[in-house]
Design a protein around this motif. Structure first.
Motif, PDB file in Angstrom:
ATOM      1  N   LYS A 243       0.807  -1.215   0.000  1.00  0.00           N
ATOM      2  CA  LYS A 243       0.000   0.000   0.000  1.00  0.00           C
ATOM      3  C   LYS A 243       0.845   1.272   0.000  1.00  0.00           C
ATOM      4  O   LYS A 243       0.335   2.348  -0.255  1.00  0.00           O
ATOM      5  CB  LYS A 243      -0.962  -0.005   1.185  1.00  0.00           C
ATOM      6  N   THR A 244       2.127   1.153   0.291  1.00  0.00           N
ATOM      7  CA  THR A 244       2.991   2.337   0.285  1.00  0.00           C
ATOM      8  C   THR A 244       3.560   2.613  -1.105  1.00  0.00           C
ATOM      9  O   THR A 244       4.244   3.614  -1.286  1.00  0.00           O
ATOM     10  CB  THR A 244       4.147   2.180   1.293  1.00  0.00           C
ATOM     11  N   TYR A 245       3.274   1.755  -2.057  1.00  0.00           N
ATOM     12  CA  TYR A 245       3.804   1.926  -3.410  1.00  0.00           C
ATOM     13  C   TYR A 245       2.662   2.093  -4.392  1.00  0.00           C
ATOM     14  O   TYR A 245       1.578   1.558  -4.214  1.00  0.00           O
ATOM     15  CB  TYR A 245       4.658   0.712  -3.815  1.00  0.00           C
ATOM     16  N   ARG A 246       2.915   2.840  -5.458  1.00  0.00           N
ATOM     17  CA  ARG A 246       1.928   3.056  -6.508  1.00  0.00           C
ATOM     18  C   ARG A 246       2.128   2.039  -7.627  1.00  0.00           C
ATOM     19  O   ARG A 246       3.242   1.569  -7.851  1.00  0.00           O
ATOM     20  CB  ARG A 246       2.068   4.471  -7.078  1.00  0.00           C
ATOM     21  N   PRO A 247       1.050   1.727  -8.351  1.00  0.00           N
ATOM     22  CA  PRO A 247       1.197   0.833  -9.504  1.00  0.00           C
ATOM     23  C   PRO A 247       2.252   1.371 -10.468  1.00  0.00           C
ATOM     24  O   PRO A 247       2.324   2.578 -10.718  1.00  0.00           O
ATOM     25  CB  PRO A 247      -0.187   0.834 -10.153  1.00  0.00           C
ATOM     26  N   GLY A 248       3.074   0.490 -10.956  1.00  0.00           N
ATOM     27  CA  GLY A 248       4.131   0.865 -11.882  1.00  0.00           C
ATOM     28  C   GLY A 248       5.479   1.062 -11.206  1.00  0.00           C
ATOM     29  O   GLY A 248       6.514   1.022 -11.862  1.00  0.00           O
ATOM     30  N   GLN A 249       5.476   1.284  -9.891  1.00  0.00           N
ATOM     31  CA  GLN A 249       6.751   1.446  -9.199  1.00  0.00           C
ATOM     32  C   GLN A 249       7.454   0.100  -9.097  1.00  0.00           C
ATOM     33  O   GLN A 249       6.818  -0.954  -9.031  1.00  0.00           O
ATOM     34  CB  GLN A 249       6.547   2.030  -7.797  1.00  0.00           C
ATOM     35  N   VAL A 250       8.782   0.167  -9.069  1.00  0.00           N
ATOM     36  CA  VAL A 250       9.597  -1.032  -9.018  1.00  0.00           C
ATOM     37  C   VAL A 250      10.583  -0.904  -7.871  1.00  0.00           C
ATOM     38  O   VAL A 250      11.199   0.141  -7.673  1.00  0.00           O
ATOM     39  CB  VAL A 250      10.377  -1.229 -10.348  1.00  0.00           C
ATOM     40  N   ILE A 251      10.721  -1.982  -7.123  1.00  0.00           N
ATOM     41  CA  ILE A 251      11.767  -2.065  -6.101  1.00  0.00           C
ATOM     42  C   ILE A 251      12.814  -3.016  -6.655  1.00  0.00           C
ATOM     43  O   ILE A 251      12.497  -4.110  -7.116  1.00  0.00           O
ATOM     44  CB  ILE A 251      11.225  -2.632  -4.772  1.00  0.00           C
ATOM     45  N   GLU A 252      14.048  -2.582  -6.614  1.00  0.00           N
ATOM     46  CA  GLU A 252      15.144  -3.453  -7.030  1.00  0.00           C
ATOM     47  C   GLU A 252      16.022  -3.699  -5.808  1.00  0.00           C
ATOM     48  O   GLU A 252      16.356  -2.765  -5.087  1.00  0.00           O
ATOM     49  CB  GLU A 252      15.949  -2.796  -8.151  1.00  0.00           C
ATOM     50  N   TYR A 253      16.345  -4.954  -5.586  1.00  0.00           N
ATOM     51  CA  TYR A 253      17.185  -5.278  -4.438  1.00  0.00           C
ATOM     52  C   TYR A 253      18.139  -6.401  -4.803  1.00  0.00           C
ATOM     53  O   TYR A 253      17.963  -7.092  -5.788  1.00  0.00           O
ATOM     54  CB  TYR A 253      16.335  -5.650  -3.212  1.00  0.00           C
ATOM     55  N   TRP A 254      19.170  -6.536  -4.001  1.00  0.00           N
ATOM     56  CA  TRP A 254      20.142  -7.604  -4.162  1.00  0.00           C
ATOM     57  C   TRP A 254      20.792  -7.863  -2.816  1.00  0.00           C
ATOM     58  O   TRP A 254      20.609  -7.100  -1.867  1.00  0.00           O
ATOM     59  CB  TRP A 254      21.204  -7.248  -5.209  1.00  0.00           C
ATOM     60  N   VAL A 255      21.502  -8.929  -2.743  1.00  0.00           N
ATOM     61  CA  VAL A 255      22.183  -9.288  -1.502  1.00  0.00           C
ATOM     62  C   VAL A 255      23.682  -9.279  -1.777  1.00  0.00           C
ATOM     63  O   VAL A 255      24.143  -9.852  -2.765  1.00  0.00           O
ATOM     64  CB  VAL A 255      21.749 -10.690  -1.009  1.00  0.00           C
ATOM     65  N   SER A 256      24.414  -8.596  -0.900  1.00  0.00           N
ATOM     66  CA  SER A 256      25.873  -8.571  -0.994  1.00  0.00           C
ATOM     67  C   SER A 256      26.444  -9.255   0.238  1.00  0.00           C
ATOM     68  O   SER A 256      25.919  -9.117   1.346  1.00  0.00           O
ATOM     69  CB  SER A 256      26.403  -7.140  -1.041  1.00  0.00           C
ATOM     70  N   VAL A 257      27.526  -9.961   0.030  1.00  0.00           N
ATOM     71  CA  VAL A 257      28.210 -10.643   1.133  1.00  0.00           C
ATOM     72  C   VAL A 257      29.689 -10.289   1.050  1.00  0.00           C
ATOM     73  O   VAL A 257      30.276 -10.282  -0.031  1.00  0.00           O
ATOM     74  CB  VAL A 257      28.019 -12.176   1.034  1.00  0.00           C
ATOM     75  N   ALA A 258      30.267 -10.005   2.196  1.00  0.00           N
ATOM     76  CA  ALA A 258      31.700  -9.688   2.241  1.00  0.00           C
ATOM     77  C   ALA A 258      32.337 -10.424   3.419  1.00  0.00           C
ATOM     78  O   ALA A 258      31.694 -10.667   4.437  1.00  0.00           O
ATOM     79  CB  ALA A 258      31.899  -8.183   2.397  1.00  0.00           C
ATOM     80  N   ASP A 259      33.569 -10.779   3.235  1.00  0.00           N
ATOM     81  CA  ASP A 259      34.299 -11.361   4.366  1.00  0.00           C
ATOM     82  C   ASP A 259      35.523 -10.491   4.637  1.00  0.00           C
ATOM     83  O   ASP A 259      35.854  -9.592   3.877  1.00  0.00           O
ATOM     84  CB  ASP A 259      34.673 -12.833   4.112  1.00  0.00           C
ATOM     85  N   ASN A 260      36.167 -10.753   5.714  1.00  0.00           N
ATOM     86  CA  ASN A 260      37.339  -9.941   6.066  1.00  0.00           C
ATOM     87  C   ASN A 260      38.597 -10.801   6.170  1.00  0.00           C
ATOM     88  O   ASN A 260      39.525 -10.459   6.872  1.00  0.00           O
ATOM     89  CB  ASN A 260      37.092  -9.180   7.370  1.00  0.00           C
ATOM     90  N   ARG A 261      38.601 -11.867   5.440  1.00  0.00           N
ATOM     91  CA  ARG A 261      39.750 -12.751   5.524  1.00  0.00           C
ATOM     92  C   ARG A 261      40.924 -12.140   4.774  1.00  0.00           C
ATOM     93  O   ARG A 261      40.760 -11.465   3.762  1.00  0.00           O
ATOM     94  CB  ARG A 261      39.332 -14.127   5.023  1.00  0.00           C
ATOM     95  N   HIS A 262      42.114 -12.415   5.267  1.00  0.00           N
ATOM     96  CA  HIS A 262      43.351 -11.913   4.657  1.00  0.00           C
ATOM     97  C   HIS A 262      44.179 -13.098   4.221  1.00  0.00           C
ATOM     98  O   HIS A 262      44.530 -13.960   5.020  1.00  0.00           O
ATOM     99  CB  HIS A 262      44.146 -11.069   5.663  1.00  0.00           C
ATOM    100  N   LEU A 263      44.470 -13.179   2.936  1.00  0.00           N
ATOM    101  CA  LEU A 263      45.329 -14.228   2.410  1.00  0.00           C
ATOM    102  C   LEU A 263      46.625 -13.600   1.928  1.00  0.00           C
ATOM    103  O   LEU A 263      46.660 -12.438   1.524  1.00  0.00           O
ATOM    104  CB  LEU A 263      44.637 -14.961   1.248  1.00  0.00           C
ATOM    105  N   ASP A 264      47.676 -14.388   1.932  1.00  0.00           N
ATOM    106  CA  ASP A 264      48.969 -13.872   1.460  1.00  0.00           C
ATOM    107  C   ASP A 264      48.848 -13.373   0.035  1.00  0.00           C
ATOM    108  O   ASP A 264      48.439 -14.092  -0.868  1.00  0.00           O
ATOM    109  CB  ASP A 264      50.029 -14.973   1.513  1.00  0.00           C
ATOM    110  N   GLY A 265      49.111 -12.147  -0.175  1.00  0.00           N
ATOM    111  CA  GLY A 265      49.117 -11.571  -1.502  1.00  0.00           C
ATOM    112  C   GLY A 265      47.740 -11.210  -2.046  1.00  0.00           C
ATOM    113  O   GLY A 265      47.631 -10.587  -3.092  1.00  0.00           O
ATOM    114  N   ALA A 266      46.696 -11.594  -1.384  1.00  0.00           N
ATOM    115  CA  ALA A 266      45.347 -11.284  -1.863  1.00  0.00           C
ATOM    116  C   ALA A 266      44.841 -10.037  -1.160  1.00  0.00           C
ATOM    117  O   ALA A 266      45.203  -9.784  -0.013  1.00  0.00           O
ATOM    118  CB  ALA A 266      44.408 -12.444  -1.589  1.00  0.00           C
ATOM    119  N   PRO A 267      44.049  -9.270  -1.868  1.00  0.00           N
ATOM    120  CA  PRO A 267      43.504  -8.081  -1.199  1.00  0.00           C
ATOM    121  C   PRO A 267      42.614  -8.494  -0.026  1.00  0.00           C
ATOM    122  O   PRO A 267      42.071  -9.583  -0.015  1.00  0.00           O
ATOM    123  CB  PRO A 267      42.682  -7.394  -2.291  1.00  0.00           C
TER     124      PRO A 267
END
Length: 199
Positions: free
Chosen positions: A8-32
């Motif tokens: 009910k908060t959106y009007r006909p024709g409106q579009v919501i676009e979403y995606w899921v991002s995942v990140a880790d914080n691992r450190h490997l030798d020579g890898a960013p």
């Protein structure tokens, strides 16, 4: 994480676009530091249900009109088959047999086109589409084969002996289309109620 969308908060024709991002914080030798990935975008489009229902009503009326024309053609073919029983002139019989065959081929093609034009996502409408495809693949294909058998028969007597099978096949088609035409107004009424609920 839960993802809640309040329509009910959106009007006909409106579009919501979403995606899921995942990140880790691992450190490997020579890898960013840190690796990331993301899903392709997903879309939710809000549609005007009243407009969809009104489009469905329009489509149903169109299919109904087209099916009525097919029914008229099938009844004309049936009358031709009935009249052919009385004929003794082989040339006249042959001309009517050719007309019945071409009329049956045309009617089958029309039904396949109607079914192919049905694009509504509604389950009941999809059933109509499935029934039309089945009608074209079974009874109508059988009627075409019967009409071809009448045309191919050599002697007039053999042609006349093939007529009852053609007549029976056409009768089954007429009955099936009449039943479909009984159902379509109910689907239209259902769509009309859907449009009124959204008004």
């Amino acid at each position: 994480h839960p993802f809640h969308v309040e329509p009910k908060t959106y009007r006909p024709g409106q579009v919501i676009e979403y995606w899921v991002s995942v990140a880790d914080n691992r450190h490997l030798d020579g890898a960013p530091a840190g690796q990331t990935t993301r899903t392709p975008p997903y879309r939710i489009k809000f549609e005007d249900r009243k407009a969809i229902a009104e489009e469905k009503i329009k489509d149903i009326r169109t299919w109904e009109d087209r099916l009525r024309k097919v029914l008229e053609n099938e009844k004309a073919i049936r009358q031709t088959v009935t009249a052919m029983h009385q004929l003794e002139d082989a040339a006249q019989f042959g001309a009517l047999a050719d007309a019945a065959r071409s009329g049956q081929v045309e009617a089958r093609t029309d039904v396949l086109r109607i079914a192919g034009d049905i694009r509504q996502p509604d389950a009941n409408v999809r059933r109509i589409k499935d029934v039309l495809y089945a009608l074209a693949a079974n009874e109508m294909a059988d009627a075409v084969r019967c009409a071809e058998a009448v045309v191919r028969a050599e002697a007039l007597l053999a042609k006349k002996e093939a007529l009852p099978k053609l007549g029976h096949a056409v009768d089954k088609i007429i009955t099936a289309i009449e039943k479909l035409l009984d159902v379509l107004p109910r689907l239209e009424e259902q769509a009309r109620k859907e449009a009124e609920e959204e008004a």
